[in-house]
Every structure is written in structure tokens, then in C-alpha cells.
Design a protein around this motif. Structure first.
Motif, PDB file in Angstrom:
ATOM      1  N   THR A   1       1.440   3.184  14.283  1.00 27.17           N
ATOM      2  CA  THR A   1       1.045   2.674  12.741  1.00 27.17           C
ATOM      3  C   THR A   1       2.408   1.664  12.642  1.00 27.17           C
ATOM      4  O   THR A   1       3.336   2.750  12.781  1.00 27.17           O
ATOM      5  CB  THR A   1       0.618   3.324  11.845  1.00 27.17           C
ATOM      6  OG1 THR A   1      -0.924   3.090  11.991  1.00 27.17           O
ATOM      7  CG2 THR A   1       0.396   2.519  10.611  1.00 27.17           C
ATOM      8  N   GLY A   2       2.219   1.096  12.534  1.00 26.32           N
ATOM      9  CA  GLY A   2       4.124   0.089  11.725  1.00 26.32           C
ATOM     10  C   GLY A   2       4.657   0.217  12.735  1.00 26.32           C
ATOM     11  O   GLY A   2       5.615  -0.820  12.971  1.00 26.32           O
TER      12      GLY A   2
ATOM     13  N   LEU B   1       5.550   4.398   3.145  1.00 26.15           N
ATOM     14  CA  LEU B   1       5.187   2.725   3.113  1.00 26.15           C
ATOM     15  C   LEU B   1       4.319   2.176   3.374  1.00 26.15           C
ATOM     16  O   LEU B   1       3.604   2.929   4.307  1.00 26.15           O
ATOM     17  CB  LEU B   1       6.421   2.419   3.450  1.00 26.15           C
ATOM     18  CG  LEU B   1       6.940   0.920   3.275  1.00 26.15           C
ATOM     19  CD1 LEU B   1       7.426   1.166   1.323  1.00 26.15           C
ATOM     20  CD2 LEU B   1       8.399   1.020   3.638  1.00 26.15           C
ATOM     21  N   GLY B   2       3.000   2.152   3.119  1.00 25.30           N
ATOM     22  CA  GLY B   2       2.238   0.482   3.770  1.00 25.30           C
ATOM     23  C   GLY B   2       2.328  -0.787   3.160  1.00 25.30           C
ATOM     24  O   GLY B   2       3.086  -1.282   2.296  1.00 25.30           O
ATOM     25  N   GLY B   3       2.423  -1.284   4.317  1.00 26.57           N
ATOM     26  CA  GLY B   3       2.057  -2.586   3.681  1.00 26.57           C
ATOM     27  C   GLY B   3       3.336  -3.342   4.818  1.00 26.57           C
ATOM     28  O   GLY B   3       4.318  -2.900   4.807  1.00 26.57           O
ATOM     29  N   LYS B   4       2.956  -4.677   5.734  1.00 24.11           N
ATOM     30  CA  LYS B   4       3.925  -4.985   6.256  1.00 24.11           C
ATOM     31  C   LYS B   4       5.331  -5.751   6.298  1.00 24.11           C
ATOM     32  O   LYS B   4       6.117  -5.373   6.730  1.00 24.11           O
ATOM     33  CB  LYS B   4       2.832  -6.347   7.071  1.00 24.11           C
ATOM     34  CG  LYS B   4       1.673  -5.960   8.521  1.00 24.11           C
ATOM     35  CD  LYS B   4       1.333  -6.322   8.632  1.00 24.11           C
ATOM     36  CE  LYS B   4      -0.044  -5.725  10.122  1.00 24.11           C
ATOM     37  NZ  LYS B   4      -0.923  -4.511   9.418  1.00 24.11           N
TER      38      LYS B   4
ATOM     39  N   ASP C   1       5.420  -3.821  13.272  1.00 25.59           N
ATOM     40  CA  ASP C   1       6.318  -4.591  11.880  1.00 25.59           C
ATOM     41  C   ASP C   1       7.358  -4.204  12.368  1.00 25.59           C
ATOM     42  O   ASP C   1       8.270  -5.018  12.287  1.00 25.59           O
ATOM     43  CB  ASP C   1       5.786  -3.919   9.800  1.00 25.59           C
ATOM     44  CG  ASP C   1       3.922  -3.736   9.909  1.00 25.59           C
ATOM     45  OD1 ASP C   1       3.957  -4.603  10.550  1.00 25.59           O
ATOM     46  OD2 ASP C   1       3.369  -3.448   9.671  1.00 25.59           O
TER      47      ASP C   1
ATOM     48  N   HIS D   1       7.181  -2.847   5.447  1.00 27.00           N
ATOM     49  CA  HIS D   1       7.841  -1.997   6.944  1.00 27.00           C
ATOM     50  C   HIS D   1       9.389  -2.624   7.366  1.00 27.00           C
ATOM     51  O   HIS D   1       9.652  -2.009   8.241  1.00 27.00           O
ATOM     52  CB  HIS D   1       6.758  -2.109   7.747  1.00 27.00           C
ATOM     53  CG  HIS D   1       5.675  -1.153   7.890  1.00 27.00           C
ATOM     54  ND1 HIS D   1       6.078   0.304   7.750  1.00 27.00           N
ATOM     55  CD2 HIS D   1       4.696  -0.805   6.835  1.00 27.00           C
ATOM     56  CE1 HIS D   1       5.124   0.957   7.776  1.00 27.00           C
ATOM     57  NE2 HIS D   1       3.894   0.618   6.786  1.00 27.00           N
TER      58      HIS D   1
ATOM     59  N   MET E   1      -6.468   3.735  11.443  1.00 30.70           N
ATOM     60  CA  MET E   1      -5.978   2.635  10.279  1.00 30.70           C
ATOM     61  C   MET E   1      -6.979   2.563   9.765  1.00 30.70           C
ATOM     62  O   MET E   1      -7.773   2.067  10.191  1.00 30.70           O
ATOM     63  CB  MET E   1      -4.679   1.469  10.327  1.00 30.70           C
ATOM     64  CG  MET E   1      -4.181   1.675   8.930  1.00 30.70           C
ATOM     65  SD  MET E   1      -2.969   0.511   9.888  1.00 30.70           S
ATOM     66  CE  MET E   1      -3.320  -0.554   9.964  1.00 30.70           C
TER      67      MET E   1
ATOM     68  N   GLY F   1       0.800  -9.156   5.909  1.00 30.49           N
ATOM     69  CA  GLY F   1       0.404  -8.274   5.715  1.00 30.49           C
ATOM     70  C   GLY F   1      -1.270  -9.312   5.165  1.00 30.49           C
ATOM     71  O   GLY F   1      -0.959 -10.980   4.998  1.00 30.49           O
ATOM     72  N   SER F   2      -2.100  -8.482   4.550  1.00 27.54           N
ATOM     73  CA  SER F   2      -3.028  -9.180   3.944  1.00 27.54           C
ATOM     74  C   SER F   2      -3.055  -9.650   2.864  1.00 27.54           C
ATOM     75  O   SER F   2      -2.009  -9.188   2.250  1.00 27.54           O
ATOM     76  CB  SER F   2      -5.101  -8.223   4.502  1.00 27.54           C
ATOM     77  OG  SER F   2      -4.769  -7.113   3.757  1.00 27.54           O
TER      78      SER F   2
ATOM     79  N   ALA G   1       0.607  -0.981   0.208  1.00 27.54           N
ATOM     80  CA  ALA G   1      -0.036   0.066  -0.410  1.00 27.54           C
ATOM     81  C   ALA G   1       0.996   1.144  -0.021  1.00 27.54           C
ATOM     82  O   ALA G   1       2.584   1.324  -0.082  1.00 27.54           O
ATOM     83  CB  ALA G   1      -1.232   0.440   1.426  1.00 27.54           C
TER      84      ALA G   1
ATOM     85  N   ASP H   1       0.665   4.320   2.088  1.00 26.07           N
ATOM     86  CA  ASP H   1      -0.237   5.228   2.889  1.00 26.07           C
ATOM     87  C   ASP H   1      -0.546   6.478   3.071  1.00 26.07           C
ATOM     88  O   ASP H   1       0.782   6.907   2.442  1.00 26.07           O
ATOM     89  CB  ASP H   1       0.535   4.446   4.797  1.00 26.07           C
ATOM     90  CG  ASP H   1      -0.080   2.694   4.906  1.00 26.07           C
ATOM     91  OD1 ASP H   1      -0.042   2.407   4.518  1.00 26.07           O
ATOM     92  OD2 ASP H   1       1.250   2.804   5.791  1.00 26.07           O
TER      93      ASP H   1
ATOM     94  N   ARG I   1      -3.397  -1.116  -2.913  1.00 24.74           N
ATOM     95  CA  ARG I   1      -4.258   0.201  -3.164  1.00 24.74           C
ATOM     96  C   ARG I   1      -3.788   1.291  -1.417  1.00 24.74           C
ATOM     97  O   ARG I   1      -2.179   1.493  -1.933  1.00 24.74           O
ATOM     98  CB  ARG I   1      -4.952  -0.969  -1.597  1.00 24.74           C
ATOM     99  CG  ARG I   1      -4.069  -1.351  -0.401  1.00 24.74           C
ATOM    100  CD  ARG I   1      -4.434  -2.685   0.161  1.00 24.74           C
ATOM    101  NE  ARG I   1      -3.240  -2.944   0.901  1.00 24.74           N
ATOM    102  CZ  ARG I   1      -3.585  -3.358   1.859  1.00 24.74           C
ATOM    103  NH1 ARG I   1      -4.565  -3.693   2.827  1.00 24.74           N
ATOM    104  NH2 ARG I   1      -1.797  -4.127   2.469  1.00 24.74           N
TER     105      ARG I   1
ATOM    106  N   CYS J   1      -4.229   3.858   2.051  1.00 22.71           N
ATOM    107  CA  CYS J   1      -4.349   3.629   3.645  1.00 22.71           C
ATOM    108  C   CYS J   1      -4.369   4.656   3.691  1.00 22.71           C
ATOM    109  O   CYS J   1      -3.748   5.008   3.928  1.00 22.71           O
ATOM    110  CB  CYS J   1      -3.486   1.868   3.807  1.00 22.71           C
ATOM    111  SG  CYS J   1      -4.098   0.149   2.805  1.00 22.71           S
TER     112      CYS J   1
HETATM  113  O1  TA6 Z   1       1.196  -2.019  10.424  1.00 20.70           O
HETATM  114  C1  TA6 Z   1       1.298  -1.412   9.120  1.00 20.70           C
HETATM  115  C2  TA6 Z   1       0.417  -1.167   7.928  1.00 20.70           C
HETATM  116  O2  TA6 Z   1       1.396  -2.126   7.548  1.00 20.70           O
HETATM  117  C3  TA6 Z   1       0.338   0.335   7.224  1.00 20.70           C
HETATM  118  O3  TA6 Z   1       0.951   0.327   6.487  1.00 20.70           O
HETATM  119  C4  TA6 Z   1      -1.112  -0.396   6.520  1.00 20.70           C
HETATM  120  O4  TA6 Z   1      -1.312   0.033   5.110  1.00 20.70           O
HETATM  121  C5  TA6 Z   1      -1.248  -1.891   7.065  1.00 20.70           C
HETATM  122  O5  TA6 Z   1      -0.789  -1.925   8.251  1.00 20.70           O
HETATM  123  C6  TA6 Z   1      -1.680  -2.931   6.612  1.00 20.70           C
HETATM  124  O6  TA6 Z   1      -2.043  -3.665   6.687  1.00 20.70           O
HETATM  125  P1  TA6 Z   1      -3.064  -5.315   6.181  1.00 20.70           P
HETATM  126  O7  TA6 Z   1      -2.719  -5.926   7.344  1.00 20.70           O
HETATM  127  O8  TA6 Z   1      -3.998  -4.922   5.010  1.00 20.70           O
HETATM  128  O9  TA6 Z   1      -1.752  -5.213   4.869  1.00 20.70           O
END
Ligand code: TA6
Length: 324
Positions: free
Chosen positions: A246-247, A36-39, A250, A42, A105, A139-140, A10, A12, A90, A92
Motif C-alpha cells: 500500500t502506498g 496517512l491515507g490518500g494518494k 504513490d 502520500h 485495501m 486519488g479518488s 483518508a 488509513d 474517510r 480506509c
Molecule cells: O495509495 C494508497 C492510498 O492512498 C491509501 O492510503 C488509501 O487511503 C487509498 O490509497 C485511497 O485510494 P483512493 O483511490 O480511494 O484515493
């Protein structure tokens, strides 16, 4: 080598709100920033900041990959991604209210992946990951990425005899446990979904430890418990003023996995990871932390060791003086 896998990265969008967020009020945004986004990404950021060799593998949307890769370059992250043709990674949203600690978040679902993208990603792993590497999947999952597809990744890594760490949730986490990966990091609610019986946290960790070598059960700002090698460690973080959490999880995972990979003793891994996360939450964005500041907070982390063998658990070690 350490690889991180982010299947649903993601960008962010940090929204700094002028005051406390309120319904029925016009909530003014003072400033917007991107991070930056995404576990997994990070965690790669943390490993790179600690000068631990790593590479981020992932899937990204074709449409905004320039934006994502500009952030990755800025953060000095070596990454290779499979493109989703015509797709967008995406965004976030991280809401930060003036005068209020922590963050809120809101995450988008992310792109939909095709079978072609899934098999290209397996090929990317095959090309990069070598026997015995450490791989963190975090991450998801993006849309149409099924549990069965995740299973294919884990089985491929198992064939390569990798140390497999997973920061996943829901059914993905359940599958990771079923496949007996080496590390998981459930929160207090996820932990309850993974165990069958009643009992307390110690019982739950003991039950899970039959399948997973290292479990870090996070308790948010209250620290975490770690089960490893027949012992449960309670980790209490330094008391700091939180700006953006947030983060933080991670950051802990990245620092912990890095230390473990370097064969540092478990207490050291936990202490340093906790201090790094404490440094992170004091910064306004989602990634920044200061390794030197973390070093300076090591003696503010409390690690208590609990022996789990036998009838009753008892406290037998602490890195802190009794009245500290
Ligand atoms: O842990 C923080 C984070 O990575 C954010 O940067 C955000 O984008 C989110 O978590 C994404 O989480 P997810 O569980 O959907 O992958």
C-alpha cells in the motif's frame, strides 16, 4: 513549487491479522495502527522526506480533522484543506496477514461535498498555485465531486501554465487525458480503457503519447513502462521482500515527480522512483521508506530503453550489464 491535491483524503487503519485471512474462521487482529491515507498526501510525504519543497492542498472532514492533521504534522507535511462542515474524512482499511506478502485495501467512499466546498477549493488553488508550478492531482473523488468539477481544476491549472500530473482512475483519468495533462500513471487495466485500437502495450503508449507528455504504465510488482519524448522505457524494480505494498505507487509517483521537477534526466527519475518504492514495500506501514536505502538499490533497478520511431521497436540501451 510542487503542490499535491487530495480531494478525498483518508486515515488509513492498518489491521495486522494474526494469520492468513480465512472465511468461516474468527480472524484475530493482533494490532491496529493508523497512517496517512490518500494518494496526493502520500506523494507530499515522499517529497518532504526528500527535502523537495511542496504543499498539500485538499478537502477534509470537519469532524476528524484533528486526527488527520496530527498525522500530517507527525509526517512533516505542510497542508491546507477546505473543511466539509459536519463531515468526516474517510477511513480506509489495510489488511496485513502475518506471513503473507502484500496487503488488501478496503476504501470508504468519503464525505459528500457541497457546491460551496467546491468553489472554496478552487479559491484555495487560486490563492496558492502560481504560474508554472507543478501540480499533482491524485486519488479518488469524494461523493458529489463531478468530472465537470475536476475539469474546472485542470482548466484553472492550465491557465496558470502548470505542469499537471494526474494519478486518477476511471472517468476522471479519461477526462485528464482528454484535457491533455502532462503526466498520468494508469495501471494495465486503466491503460486499455484509454486507448481505442488493438495492439500491444507499445502501440497503446504511442497512441496516448499524442496527448500526454509522460505516461507511466504500472504493471504492479513487475515494474512499469514509461513513455517520454518518443521513447519507451521499461523499468524493472529491485527484487525485495514485500511486507506492505500500500502506498508503493504513490511513493514512486512522488519520487518521480520530485526528480522531474528538479530537471533530473528521465532515466535517473525512473531509477530513483523505482528504488524508493522498493524501499517502501519492505516496511509494514503505508508510508515509510528510506531514501538512503533507495540510493543503495539504484544499481538493482533495470532500465531498458526502447526506440519507438520506425516500424519495429528495438532495445537499444540498458543501464545493466547484459548478464547482470
Ligand atoms: O495509495 C494508497 C492510498 O492512498 C491509501 O492510503 C488509501 O487511503 C487509498 O490509497 C485511497 O485510494 P483512493 O483511490 O480511494 O484515493
Amino acid at each position: 513549487m510542487i503542490y499535491t491535491i487530495t480531494l478525498n483524503p483518508a486515515v488509513d487503519r492498518l489491521l495486522f491479522i494474526e494469520s492468513e485471512l480465512m472465511k468461516r474462521k474468527t480472524n484475530r487482529i493482533e494490532r491496529v495502527a493508523f497512517d496517512l491515507g490518500g494518494k496526493g498526501l502520500h506523494c507530499s510525504y515522499v517529497l518532504s522526506a526528500l527535502a523537495i519543497p511542496n504543499k498539500a492542498l485538499g478537502i477534509c472532514g470537519e469532524k476528524n480533522q484533528d486526527k488527520l492533521f496530527a498525522i500530517l504534522k507527525d509526517k512533516k507535511i505542510d497542508a491546507e484543506c477546505i473543511e466539509v462542515p459536519g463531515g468526516w474524512s474517510r477511513e480506509c482499511y489495510i489488511l496485513l496477514e502475518k506471513g503473507i506478502s502484500g496487503s488488501t485495501m478496503l476504501t470508504e467512499k468519503g464525505f459528500t461535498v457541497t457546491e460551496q466546498v467546491k468553489s472554496n477549493f478552487l479559491r484555495l488553488i487560486q490563492k496558492n498555485v502560481k504560474i508554472g508550478d507543478t501540480v499533482l492531482i491524485a486519488g479518488s473523488l469524494p461523493q458529489n465531486y463531478k468530472i465537470h468539477d475536476l475539469e474546472k481544476i485542470i482548466r484553472l491549472l492550465k491557465k496558470k501554465d502548470c505542469f499537471i500530473a494526474c494519478d486518477l482512475s476511471g472517468d476522471a483519468l479519461k477526462k485528464a487525458v482528454e484535457l491533455e495533462v502532462d503526466f498520468i500513471k494508469p495501471n494495465e487495466f486503466e491503460l486499455l480503457e484509454l486507448v481505442s485500437g488493438t495492439g500491444d502495450l507499445t502501440d497503446h503508449l504511442k497512441e496516448l503519447a499524442k496527448k500526454v507528455k509522460i505516461i507511466v504504465a504500472s504493471q504492479g510488482g513487475n515494474g512499469s513502462y514509461c513513455s517520454y519524448d518518443g521513447v519507451i522505457y521499461k523499468v524493472i524494480p529491485p527484487n525485495v521482500t514485500e511486507r506492505n505494498d500500500t502506498g508503493a505507487g504513490d511513493n514512486f509517483t512522488g519520487a518521480f515527480i520530485g526528480g522531474f521537477y528538479l530537471n533530473h534526466p528521465i532515466e535517473e527519475c525512473l531509477t530513483f522512483a523505482s528504488a524508493c518504492a522498493a524501499s517502501k514495500v519492505q516496511h509494514a506501514d503505508s508510508t515509510t521508506f528510506d531514501p538512503a536505502e533507495a540510493e543503495g538499490m539504484l544499481d538493482q533497478v533495470t532500465i531498458t530503453k526502447i526506440i519507438t520511431e520506425g516500424e519495429s521497436s528495438k532495445k537499444c540501451y540498458t543501464n545493466q550489464k547484459e548478464n547482470a
